[in-house]
Design a protein around this motif. Structure first.
Motif, short mmCIF file in Angstrom:
data_model
loop_
_atom_site.label_atom_id
_atom_site.label_comp_id
_atom_site.label_asym_id
_atom_site.label_seq_id
_atom_site.Cartn_x
_atom_site.Cartn_y
_atom_site.Cartn_z
N ALA A 191 0.84 -1.20 0.00
CA ALA A 191 0.00 0.00 0.00
C ALA A 191 0.88 1.25 0.00
O ALA A 191 1.74 1.41 0.86
CB ALA A 191 -0.92 0.00 1.22
N VAL A 231 -5.93 -9.08 -0.11
CA VAL A 231 -6.80 -8.26 0.74
C VAL A 231 -8.25 -8.52 0.37
O VAL A 231 -8.56 -9.11 -0.67
CB VAL A 231 -6.48 -6.76 0.61
CG1 VAL A 231 -5.10 -6.45 1.16
CG2 VAL A 231 -6.59 -6.30 -0.85
N ASP A 235 -11.07 -4.11 4.24
CA ASP A 235 -9.80 -4.08 4.98
C ASP A 235 -9.27 -2.65 5.07
O ASP A 235 -9.25 -1.93 4.07
CB ASP A 235 -8.75 -4.96 4.29
CG ASP A 235 -9.02 -6.44 4.45
OD1 ASP A 235 -9.94 -6.80 5.22
OD2 ASP A 235 -8.31 -7.24 3.80
N LEU A 237 -5.97 -0.49 5.59
CA LEU A 237 -4.54 -0.71 5.45
C LEU A 237 -3.73 0.52 5.84
O LEU A 237 -4.20 1.65 5.73
CB LEU A 237 -4.19 -1.08 4.00
CG LEU A 237 -4.94 -2.26 3.38
CD1 LEU A 237 -4.44 -2.51 1.96
CD2 LEU A 237 -4.77 -3.52 4.22
N ARG A 238 -2.53 0.27 6.29
CA ARG A 238 -1.56 1.33 6.55
C ARG A 238 -0.51 1.32 5.45
O ARG A 238 -0.38 0.34 4.71
CB ARG A 238 -0.90 1.12 7.91
CG ARG A 238 -1.83 1.19 9.10
CD ARG A 238 -1.14 0.77 10.36
NE ARG A 238 -0.69 -0.63 10.29
CZ ARG A 238 -0.01 -1.26 11.24
NH1 ARG A 238 0.32 -0.61 12.34
NH2 ARG A 238 0.35 -2.52 11.09
N ASP A 241 1.51 -1.94 4.03
CA ASP A 241 0.82 -3.22 4.20
C ASP A 241 0.72 -3.93 2.85
O ASP A 241 0.56 -3.29 1.81
CB ASP A 241 -0.59 -3.01 4.76
CG ASP A 241 -0.60 -2.72 6.25
OD1 ASP A 241 0.46 -2.91 6.89
OD2 ASP A 241 -1.65 -2.31 6.77
N LEU A 243 -0.66 -5.81 -0.38
CA LEU A 243 -1.89 -5.84 -1.17
C LEU A 243 -2.01 -7.13 -1.99
O LEU A 243 -3.10 -7.63 -2.22
CB LEU A 243 -1.93 -4.67 -2.15
CG LEU A 243 -2.09 -3.25 -1.60
CD1 LEU A 243 -1.74 -2.24 -2.67
CD2 LEU A 243 -3.52 -3.05 -1.13
#
Length: 278
Positions: A191, A231, A235, A237-238, A241, A243
């Motif tokens: 991400a 994913v 979800d 995400l930060r 993270d 994918l």
């Protein structure tokens, strides 16, 4: 990382005499060119319309808007305050941008001119993508992270750039709206910023394994041609993270990641929001 932004001045026309401070034209920062994002602040009580879009305004009055690939040489942003009946039109001059022309041979003919039996599938998949991008997720933290600067979702050779026109097997296709990163199949895709997953499909006709990550207030990232999707819709995400993984699914001639960004229906250039490729 802090991005260097230019300060943009407006040519202002007044449909009526403005008496309220809230209806002043805002100063904008960002890239005043096709594919650019612009950031500004107005009074929280103000309303903004840009290119027919009602621009979402954060509680503190800040907002973001995007310029598509074919943005005209002049666009208008309208600021109004309903309680006072004041409206101000702010005209922006947009810099011209040149695009590359490229030719891609060896694409399966069924994806250049889809067979009749695939048209219904394509139509349904386009509806899925539109619905995912039409969501307006109001998360200020996500948007602030984008403004501070995004990270590359993968590192590698840039094999395709935003805005370029492609000819598939000699037939002109739609302009390319993303940046392509060539890496082997299975290379992790991360991400580039925080967000919520609004689409996670393993095999769309054109884009293959596809994920859409919503960064809030109309801004989203799309990741195409992935060999694996890790994913699910919903979800959160930060930055950094996982994918999924790079692949060559859908209409692709080799493994790569096609990273795209949109602000509502305006296609944004991701390369304007990241540092140079390492």
């Amino acid at each position: 990382m802090k991005l260097a932004f230019s300060v943009i001045l407006f040519f202002v026309t007044y449909p009526m005499v403005a008496t309220a401070e809230e209806a002043a034209c805002p100063q904008l920062e960002g890239n005043l060119q096709p594919g650019g994002l612009l950031w500004g602040t107005v009074a929280p009580t103000a309303a903004i319309v840009f290119e027919g879009i009602d621009v979402p305004i954060l509680p503190d009055g800040s907002f973001v808007l995007g310029l598509g690939r074919d943005a005209p040489s002049s666009v208008t942003l309208t600021v109004s305050v309903e309680t006072d009946g004041v409206s101000i039109s702010c005209d922006l001059d947009i810099a011209k941008r040149e695009y590359r022309i490229s030719r891609v041979e060896g694409v399966p003919q069924r994806t250049v001119t889809p067979p009749e039996e695939q048209l219904e599938r394509i139509r349904k998949e386009r509806q899925l993508v539109r619905a995912a991008k039409a969501q307006v997720i109001e998360n200020q933290t996500f948007l602030r992270a984008v403004q501070a600067g995004l990270a590359w979702p993968a590192e590698g050779r840039i094999s395709g750039v935003y805005g370029s026109q492609r000819f598939y097997n000699g037939k002109p296709g739609n302009p390319h709206y993303g940046v392509d990163i060539a890496r082997p199949t299975g290379t992790p895709v991360l991400a580039p910023g925080p967000g919520v997953v609004t689409l996670a499909e393993p095999d769309l006709f054109y884009s293959g394994g596809t994920v859409i990550l919503d960064h809030g207030y109309g801004l989203s990232s799309s990741f195409l041609h992935m060999s694996r999707v890790d994913v699910s819709v919903g979800d959160e995400l930060r930055t950094g993270d996982p994918l999924g993984a790079i692949g060559a699914t859908g209409r692709a001639t080799g493994p790569h990641l096609d990273w795209r960004m949109s602000w509502f229906n305006q296609r944004i250039d991701p390369q304007l929001l990241v540092p140079p490729m390492p």
